[in-house]
Design a protein around this motif. Structure first.
Motif, PDB file in Angstrom:
ATOM      1  N   ASN A  73       0.821  -1.199   0.000  1.00 53.18           N
ATOM      2  CA  ASN A  73       0.000   0.000   0.000  1.00 53.18           C
ATOM      3  C   ASN A  73       0.861   1.257   0.000  1.00 53.18           C
ATOM      4  N   GLU A  74       0.271   2.349  -0.425  1.00 54.93           N
ATOM      5  CA  GLU A  74       0.967   3.624  -0.393  1.00 54.93           C
ATOM      6  C   GLU A  74       1.231   4.030   1.054  1.00 54.93           C
ATOM      7  N   PRO A  75       2.413   4.602   1.343  1.00 55.95           N
ATOM      8  CA  PRO A  75       2.708   5.020   2.720  1.00 55.95           C
ATOM      9  C   PRO A  75       1.804   6.155   3.177  1.00 55.95           C
ATOM     10  N   LYS A  76       1.516   6.161   4.471  1.00 55.68           N
ATOM     11  CA  LYS A  76       0.729   7.212   5.095  1.00 55.68           C
ATOM     12  C   LYS A  76       1.666   8.103   5.910  1.00 55.68           C
ATOM     13  N   ASN A  77       1.468   9.416   5.827  1.00 48.80           N
ATOM     14  CA  ASN A  77       2.309  10.371   6.539  1.00 48.80           C
ATOM     15  C   ASN A  77       1.477  11.163   7.539  1.00 48.80           C
ATOM     16  N   GLY A  78       2.102  11.529   8.651  1.00 45.62           N
ATOM     17  CA  GLY A  78       1.406  12.312   9.665  1.00 45.62           C
ATOM     18  C   GLY A  78       2.377  13.045  10.563  1.00 45.62           C
ATOM     19  N   ILE A  79       1.847  13.987  11.350  1.00 51.58           N
ATOM     20  CA  ILE A  79       2.644  14.779  12.283  1.00 51.58           C
ATOM     21  C   ILE A  79       2.009  14.671  13.663  1.00 51.58           C
ATOM     22  N   GLY A  80       2.832  14.367  14.676  1.00 50.17           N
ATOM     23  CA  GLY A  80       2.355  14.278  16.045  1.00 50.17           C
ATOM     24  C   GLY A  80       3.190  15.129  16.978  1.00 50.17           C
ATOM     25  N   PHE A  81       2.626  15.437  18.150  1.00 48.03           N
ATOM     26  CA  PHE A  81       3.306  16.295  19.115  1.00 48.03           C
ATOM     27  C   PHE A  81       3.262  15.662  20.504  1.00 48.03           C
ATOM     28  N   LEU A  93      15.391  13.712  44.755  1.00 44.13           N
ATOM     29  CA  LEU A  93      14.078  13.301  44.264  1.00 44.13           C
ATOM     30  C   LEU A  93      13.688  14.092  43.020  1.00 44.13           C
ATOM     31  N   LYS A  94      13.189  13.348  41.999  1.00 46.55           N
ATOM     32  CA  LYS A  94      12.697  13.965  40.777  1.00 46.55           C
ATOM     33  C   LYS A  94      11.337  13.371  40.430  1.00 46.55           C
ATOM     34  N   LEU A  95      10.429  14.229  39.979  1.00 45.49           N
ATOM     35  CA  LEU A  95       9.117  13.808  39.518  1.00 45.49           C
ATOM     36  C   LEU A  95       8.951  14.242  38.066  1.00 45.49           C
ATOM     37  N   GLY A  96       8.303  13.395  37.262  1.00 41.29           N
ATOM     38  CA  GLY A  96       8.159  13.737  35.852  1.00 41.29           C
ATOM     39  C   GLY A  96       6.853  13.268  35.254  1.00 41.29           C
ATOM     40  N   GLY A  97       6.494  13.887  34.135  1.00 42.05           N
ATOM     41  CA  GLY A  97       5.318  13.500  33.377  1.00 42.05           C
ATOM     42  C   GLY A  97       5.599  13.601  31.890  1.00 42.05           C
ATOM     43  N   TYR A  98       5.082  12.649  31.120  1.00 37.49           N
ATOM     44  CA  TYR A  98       5.280  12.625  29.673  1.00 37.49           C
ATOM     45  C   TYR A  98       3.925  12.418  29.015  1.00 37.49           C
ATOM     46  N   PHE A  99       3.600  13.286  28.065  1.00 34.75           N
ATOM     47  CA  PHE A  99       2.292  13.277  27.428  1.00 34.75           C
ATOM     48  C   PHE A  99       2.487  13.054  25.932  1.00 34.75           C
ATOM     49  N   LYS A 100       2.165  11.841  25.491  1.00 31.54           N
ATOM     50  CA  LYS A 100       2.396  11.435  24.104  1.00 31.54           C
ATOM     51  C   LYS A 100       1.122  11.608  23.273  1.00 31.54           C
ATOM     52  N   GLU A 101       1.309  11.952  22.027  1.00 28.45           N
ATOM     53  CA  GLU A 101       0.206  12.116  21.083  1.00 28.45           C
ATOM     54  C   GLU A 101      -0.777  13.192  21.556  1.00 28.45           C
ATOM     55  N   LEU A 102      -0.238  14.351  21.999  1.00 28.19           N
ATOM     56  CA  LEU A 102      -1.136  15.471  22.275  1.00 28.19           C
ATOM     57  C   LEU A 102      -1.927  15.824  21.027  1.00 28.19           C
ATOM     58  N   GLU A 103      -1.278  15.684  19.909  1.00 24.58           N
ATOM     59  CA  GLU A 103      -1.919  15.773  18.602  1.00 24.58           C
ATOM     60  C   GLU A 103      -1.518  14.520  17.839  1.00 24.58           C
ATOM     61  N   PRO A 104      -2.404  13.501  17.760  1.00 30.42           N
ATOM     62  CA  PRO A 104      -2.027  12.227  17.136  1.00 30.42           C
ATOM     63  C   PRO A 104      -1.562  12.395  15.696  1.00 30.42           C
ATOM     64  N   ALA A 105      -0.555  11.605  15.336  1.00 33.58           N
ATOM     65  CA  ALA A 105      -0.043  11.651  13.972  1.00 33.58           C
ATOM     66  C   ALA A 105      -1.035  11.049  12.983  1.00 33.58           C
ATOM     67  N   PHE A 106      -1.864  10.098  13.455  1.00 32.56           N
ATOM     68  CA  PHE A 106      -2.841   9.449  12.587  1.00 32.56           C
ATOM     69  C   PHE A 106      -4.170   9.338  13.334  1.00 32.56           C
ATOM     70  N   SER A 107      -5.225   9.096  12.603  1.00 32.89           N
ATOM     71  CA  SER A 107      -6.553   8.963  13.205  1.00 32.89           C
ATOM     72  C   SER A 107      -6.859   7.523  13.582  1.00 32.89           C
ATOM     73  N   TRP A 108      -5.887   6.618  13.408  1.00 32.15           N
ATOM     74  CA  TRP A 108      -6.116   5.217  13.708  1.00 32.15           C
ATOM     75  C   TRP A 108      -6.292   5.010  15.207  1.00 32.15           C
ATOM     76  N   GLU A 109      -6.923   3.897  15.553  1.00 33.05           N
ATOM     77  CA  GLU A 109      -7.254   3.637  16.957  1.00 33.05           C
ATOM     78  C   GLU A 109      -6.015   3.559  17.833  1.00 33.05           C
ATOM     79  N   TRP A 110      -4.915   2.951  17.314  1.00 36.48           N
ATOM     80  CA  TRP A 110      -3.734   2.781  18.151  1.00 36.48           C
ATOM     81  C   TRP A 110      -2.898   4.058  18.244  1.00 36.48           C
ATOM     82  N   SER A 111      -3.223   5.075  17.441  1.00 38.90           N
ATOM     83  CA  SER A 111      -2.513   6.348  17.528  1.00 38.90           C
ATOM     84  C   SER A 111      -3.337   7.296  18.381  1.00 38.90           C
ATOM     85  N   ARG A 112      -3.247   7.130  19.702  1.00 34.04           N
ATOM     86  CA  ARG A 112      -4.090   7.887  20.605  1.00 34.04           C
ATOM     87  C   ARG A 112      -3.278   8.391  21.783  1.00 34.04           C
TER      88      ARG A 112
END
Length: 206
Positions: A73-81, A93-112
């Motif tokens: 299939n043709e490749p799909k391209n996207g941009i995520g943040f 002591l250090k505390l941290g947080g990481y927030f993935k796919e604030l803007e998903p690169a794709f609309s697929w279910e696993w890109s959330r």
């Protein structure tokens, strides 16, 4: 770094990255990751920046240019943040947080969107323990814990545990001058062991 997840050639994972400071408060980074096989190929170009506005606060963000190709299939391209924050609460002591796919690169279910929250604590001068919880919609909560101990200035041992799925890991680290070498192995309930090897070069101030 290079690894084959569960020792399967169709799950090969490669990473090349570089980063460094722009000034005393801002740093940059970029990298390329490749995952999969001719049947499924995922490539990511990552561009990131971090800031240290206060001694106790570090902020970061990244942009991911993603390409996914499935079979003929043709490749799909996207941009995520993504974004992250790190709090230095004292010297240990250090505390941290990481927030993935604030803007998903794709609309697929696993890109959330997903989140990770964690801490690290320096038990001794040469020993650190760390733990994190991983939250993703549609999946059970997962948490991990690990410890790193430097037995000498050049040699470290590491152990870890992942709760969901149930997995154990162990590894070692070597450093000499500007060179860093790391090796890790992790278990799986049904599949083979996963081996991870990485080689880093560090220059400038430590």
């Amino acid at each position: 770094s290079h690894t084959k997840l569960f020792n399967l050639k169709d799950l090969a994972f490669n990473v090349i990255s570089i980063g460094g400071p722009i000034d005393e408060e801002i740093a940059f980074g970029c990298g390329f990751t490749s995952f999969g096989s001719p049947l499924y190929q995922e490539n990511l170009l990552l561009l990131g920046v971090g800031s240290n506005p206060f001694p106790w606060l570090q902020l970061g963000g990244s942009c991911r240019l993603a390409q996914v190709k499935i079979g003929s299939n043709e490749p799909k391209n996207g941009i995520g943040f993504d974004a992250g924050v790190l709090l230095n609460l004292g010297e240990r002591l250090k505390l941290g947080g990481y927030f993935k796919e604030l803007e998903p690169a794709f609309s697929w279910e696993w890109s959330r969107p997903s989140q990770e929250y964690g801490f690290s604590f320096q038990v001794r001068e040469n020993a650190i323990i760390a733990s994190e919880v991983f939250l993703e919609p549609g999946f059970d909560v997962n948490w991990r814990v690990g410890q790193e101990v430097w037995l000498s200035p050049v040699f470290a041992l590491r152990v870890g545990y992942n709760a969901n799925p149930d997995r154990f890991s162990a590894g070692l680290g070597l450093k000499k001058g500007m060179y860093r070498f790391d090796y890790a192995v992790s278990t799986h309930e049904a599949l083979e062991l996963t081996h991870l090897v990485s080689l880093d070069f560090v220059w400038g101030k430590p």
